[in-house]
Design a protein around this motif. Structure first.
Motif, PDB file in Angstrom:
ATOM      1  N   LYS A 166       0.841  -1.212   0.000  1.00  0.00           N
ATOM      2  CA  LYS A 166       0.000   0.000   0.000  1.00  0.00           C
ATOM      3  C   LYS A 166       0.868   1.250   0.000  1.00  0.00           C
ATOM      4  O   LYS A 166       0.571   2.229  -0.701  1.00  0.00           O
ATOM      5  CB  LYS A 166      -0.939   0.021   1.205  1.00  0.00           C
ATOM      6  CG  LYS A 166      -2.198  -0.771   1.007  1.00  0.00           C
ATOM      7  CD  LYS A 166      -3.139  -0.113   0.014  1.00  0.00           C
ATOM      8  CE  LYS A 166      -4.408  -0.915  -0.089  1.00  0.00           C
ATOM      9  NZ  LYS A 166      -5.253  -0.493  -1.188  1.00  0.00           N
ATOM     10  N   LYS A 167       1.922   1.240   0.804  1.00  0.00           N
ATOM     11  CA  LYS A 167       2.806   2.409   0.853  1.00  0.00           C
ATOM     12  C   LYS A 167       3.410   2.680  -0.532  1.00  0.00           C
ATOM     13  O   LYS A 167       3.480   3.829  -0.967  1.00  0.00           O
ATOM     14  CB  LYS A 167       3.903   2.211   1.896  1.00  0.00           C
ATOM     15  CG  LYS A 167       3.395   2.288   3.329  1.00  0.00           C
ATOM     16  CD  LYS A 167       4.525   2.010   4.322  1.00  0.00           C
ATOM     17  CE  LYS A 167       4.013   1.887   5.731  1.00  0.00           C
ATOM     18  NZ  LYS A 167       4.168   3.113   6.510  1.00  0.00           N
ATOM     19  N   ASP A 168       3.831   1.611  -1.234  1.00  0.00           N
ATOM     20  CA  ASP A 168       4.391   1.775  -2.576  1.00  0.00           C
ATOM     21  C   ASP A 168       3.356   2.361  -3.532  1.00  0.00           C
ATOM     22  O   ASP A 168       3.660   3.236  -4.335  1.00  0.00           O
ATOM     23  CB  ASP A 168       4.911   0.437  -3.117  1.00  0.00           C
ATOM     24  CG  ASP A 168       6.166  -0.031  -2.383  1.00  0.00           C
ATOM     25  OD1 ASP A 168       6.817   0.796  -1.692  1.00  0.00           O
ATOM     26  OD2 ASP A 168       6.491  -1.231  -2.495  1.00  0.00           O
ATOM     27  N   LYS A 169       2.115   1.890  -3.434  1.00  0.00           N
ATOM     28  CA  LYS A 169       1.033   2.401  -4.290  1.00  0.00           C
ATOM     29  C   LYS A 169       0.792   3.888  -4.009  1.00  0.00           C
ATOM     30  O   LYS A 169       0.622   4.688  -4.935  1.00  0.00           O
ATOM     31  CB  LYS A 169      -0.247   1.604  -4.025  1.00  0.00           C
ATOM     32  CG  LYS A 169      -1.436   2.080  -4.816  1.00  0.00           C
ATOM     33  CD  LYS A 169      -2.685   1.281  -4.494  1.00  0.00           C
ATOM     34  CE  LYS A 169      -3.883   1.843  -5.232  1.00  0.00           C
ATOM     35  NZ  LYS A 169      -5.111   1.128  -4.942  1.00  0.00           N
ATOM     36  N   PHE A 170       0.816   4.266  -2.725  1.00  0.00           N
ATOM     37  CA  PHE A 170       0.560   5.657  -2.368  1.00  0.00           C
ATOM     38  C   PHE A 170       1.723   6.559  -2.768  1.00  0.00           C
ATOM     39  O   PHE A 170       1.517   7.719  -3.114  1.00  0.00           O
ATOM     40  CB  PHE A 170       0.226   5.768  -0.877  1.00  0.00           C
ATOM     41  CG  PHE A 170      -1.214   5.447  -0.594  1.00  0.00           C
ATOM     42  CD1 PHE A 170      -1.801   4.269  -1.023  1.00  0.00           C
ATOM     43  CD2 PHE A 170      -2.005   6.327   0.104  1.00  0.00           C
ATOM     44  CE1 PHE A 170      -3.135   3.977  -0.786  1.00  0.00           C
ATOM     45  CE2 PHE A 170      -3.350   6.054   0.360  1.00  0.00           C
ATOM     46  CZ  PHE A 170      -3.910   4.873  -0.092  1.00  0.00           C
ATOM     47  N   LYS A 171       2.950   6.054  -2.751  1.00  0.00           N
ATOM     48  CA  LYS A 171       4.094   6.844  -3.241  1.00  0.00           C
ATOM     49  C   LYS A 171       3.907   7.168  -4.718  1.00  0.00           C
ATOM     50  O   LYS A 171       4.204   8.268  -5.161  1.00  0.00           O
ATOM     51  CB  LYS A 171       5.401   6.073  -3.029  1.00  0.00           C
ATOM     52  CG  LYS A 171       5.892   6.106  -1.605  1.00  0.00           C
ATOM     53  CD  LYS A 171       7.171   5.312  -1.465  1.00  0.00           C
ATOM     54  CE  LYS A 171       7.535   5.158  -0.003  1.00  0.00           C
ATOM     55  NZ  LYS A 171       8.621   4.203   0.204  1.00  0.00           N
ATOM     56  N   LYS A 172       3.396   6.196  -5.482  1.00  0.00           N
ATOM     57  CA  LYS A 172       3.145   6.427  -6.908  1.00  0.00           C
ATOM     58  C   LYS A 172       2.060   7.499  -7.110  1.00  0.00           C
ATOM     59  O   LYS A 172       2.153   8.319  -8.018  1.00  0.00           O
ATOM     60  CB  LYS A 172       2.747   5.122  -7.592  1.00  0.00           C
ATOM     61  CG  LYS A 172       3.922   4.188  -7.822  1.00  0.00           C
ATOM     62  CD  LYS A 172       3.515   3.008  -8.670  1.00  0.00           C
ATOM     63  CE  LYS A 172       4.618   2.060  -9.037  1.00  0.00           C
ATOM     64  NZ  LYS A 172       5.782   1.994  -8.241  1.00  0.00           N
ATOM     65  N   ILE A 173       1.039   7.478  -6.265  1.00  0.00           N
ATOM     66  CA  ILE A 173      -0.001   8.508  -6.352  1.00  0.00           C
ATOM     67  C   ILE A 173       0.613   9.881  -6.075  1.00  0.00           C
ATOM     68  O   ILE A 173       0.315  10.861  -6.776  1.00  0.00           O
ATOM     69  CB  ILE A 173      -1.166   8.215  -5.388  1.00  0.00           C
ATOM     70  CG1 ILE A 173      -1.914   6.951  -5.834  1.00  0.00           C
ATOM     71  CG2 ILE A 173      -2.118   9.411  -5.305  1.00  0.00           C
ATOM     72  CD1 ILE A 173      -2.933   6.441  -4.830  1.00  0.00           C
ATOM     73  N   LEU A 174       1.489   9.965  -5.090  1.00  0.00           N
ATOM     74  CA  LEU A 174       2.118  11.258  -4.760  1.00  0.00           C
ATOM     75  C   LEU A 174       2.983  11.783  -5.899  1.00  0.00           C
ATOM     76  O   LEU A 174       3.193  12.992  -6.007  1.00  0.00           O
ATOM     77  CB  LEU A 174       2.943  11.145  -3.478  1.00  0.00           C
ATOM     78  CG  LEU A 174       2.143  11.272  -2.195  1.00  0.00           C
ATOM     79  CD1 LEU A 174       3.051  11.076  -0.986  1.00  0.00           C
ATOM     80  CD2 LEU A 174       1.454  12.611  -2.100  1.00  0.00           C
ATOM     81  N   GLU A 175       3.466  10.893  -6.755  1.00  0.00           N
ATOM     82  CA  GLU A 175       4.268  11.336  -7.902  1.00  0.00           C
ATOM     83  C   GLU A 175       3.440  12.160  -8.882  1.00  0.00           C
ATOM     84  O   GLU A 175       3.986  12.877  -9.715  1.00  0.00           O
ATOM     85  CB  GLU A 175       4.902  10.128  -8.607  1.00  0.00           C
ATOM     86  CG  GLU A 175       6.000   9.484  -7.782  1.00  0.00           C
ATOM     87  CD  GLU A 175       6.506   8.171  -8.374  1.00  0.00           C
ATOM     88  OE1 GLU A 175       6.090   7.786  -9.485  1.00  0.00           O
ATOM     89  OE2 GLU A 175       7.326   7.533  -7.701  1.00  0.00           O
ATOM     90  N   LEU A 176       2.098  12.069  -8.802  1.00  0.00           N
ATOM     91  CA  LEU A 176       1.223  12.865  -9.655  1.00  0.00           C
ATOM     92  C   LEU A 176       1.151  14.322  -9.195  1.00  0.00           C
ATOM     93  O   LEU A 176       0.718  15.190  -9.945  1.00  0.00           O
ATOM     94  CB  LEU A 176      -0.202  12.276  -9.645  1.00  0.00           C
ATOM     95  CG  LEU A 176      -0.358  10.844 -10.119  1.00  0.00           C
ATOM     96  CD1 LEU A 176      -1.784  10.356  -9.829  1.00  0.00           C
ATOM     97  CD2 LEU A 176      -0.039  10.734 -11.598  1.00  0.00           C
ATOM     98  N   PHE A 177       1.531  14.580  -7.947  1.00  0.00           N
ATOM     99  CA  PHE A 177       1.448  15.926  -7.381  1.00  0.00           C
ATOM    100  C   PHE A 177       2.577  16.793  -7.904  1.00  0.00           C
ATOM    101  O   PHE A 177       3.648  16.303  -8.278  1.00  0.00           O
ATOM    102  CB  PHE A 177       1.544  15.851  -5.851  1.00  0.00           C
ATOM    103  CG  PHE A 177       0.285  15.386  -5.172  1.00  0.00           C
ATOM    104  CD1 PHE A 177      -0.387  16.223  -4.307  1.00  0.00           C
ATOM    105  CD2 PHE A 177      -0.224  14.115  -5.370  1.00  0.00           C
ATOM    106  CE1 PHE A 177      -1.546  15.812  -3.662  1.00  0.00           C
ATOM    107  CE2 PHE A 177      -1.377  13.685  -4.738  1.00  0.00           C
ATOM    108  CZ  PHE A 177      -2.031  14.541  -3.875  1.00  0.00           C
TER     109      PHE A 177
END
Length: 170
Positions: free
Chosen positions: A154-165
């Motif tokens: 989950k942490k890895d998935k959320f890091k990828k989402i933050l890359e959109l910011f």
């Protein structure tokens, strides 16, 4: 420094990022079956509902607003009567500030984080900084509560989402 969610990336956060429960009681029944490191609530309604059923969040992140309008008096009282240490941070809508991230990252539970601005995106750093085997709960408007069980995946998935910011200066 703060991160801004661009309009074209907002669709990624419209759908539940974890398991959707249509009622608080379904979510609470599930929570009673798992061993948790931390229980983190994001949002006023979710936090108040969890407190009402007798659970105590390790971290509660609130802005005293519901759907961008001031929370009603009953909701405010439930949250304010949860007598734990609190901090106040600034976090504008569609952003994640360093101040919010640091409050979550350095949290010593139990803690209430009052957000001046908007707490909607606090779920992302909450998942990144909560210990594995924690649960982060947030509200999905007009649908229910979303439960995220924190794990390395989950942490890895959320890091990828933050890359959109996109980064911005304060």
């Amino acid at each position: 420094m703060k991160l801004r969610l661009p309009k074209e990336a907002r669709y990624r956060l419209k759908h539940p990022l974890g398991k959707l429960f249509e009622s608080t009681y379904e979510a609470v029944d599930y929570l009673k079956t798992v061993d948790l490191e931390w229980l983190v609530t994001v949002g006023d309604v979710v936090t108040a509902k969890i407190l009402e059923v007798g659970l105590k969040p390790d971290i509660a992140i609130v802005d005293l607003k519901v759907m961008r309008s001031p929370a009603d008096e009953d909701l405010r009282k439930i949250i304010e009567n949860y007598s734990v240490r609190s901090v106040k941070v600034h976090n504008p809508a569609s952003h994640i500030t360093t101040e919010l991230v640091n409050a979550i990252r350095t949290a010593a539970p139990p803690l209430k984080i009052f957000v001046d601005g908007e707490e909607d995106l606090a779920t992302l750093p909450a998942v990144l900084f909560a210990p594995n085997e924690s649960v982060v709960l947030y509200g999905q408007p007009k649908k229910g509560l979303v439960l995220i069980k924190v794990s390395r995946k989950k942490k890895d998935k959320f890091k990828k989402i933050l890359e959109l910011f996109e980064p911005e200066q304060d």
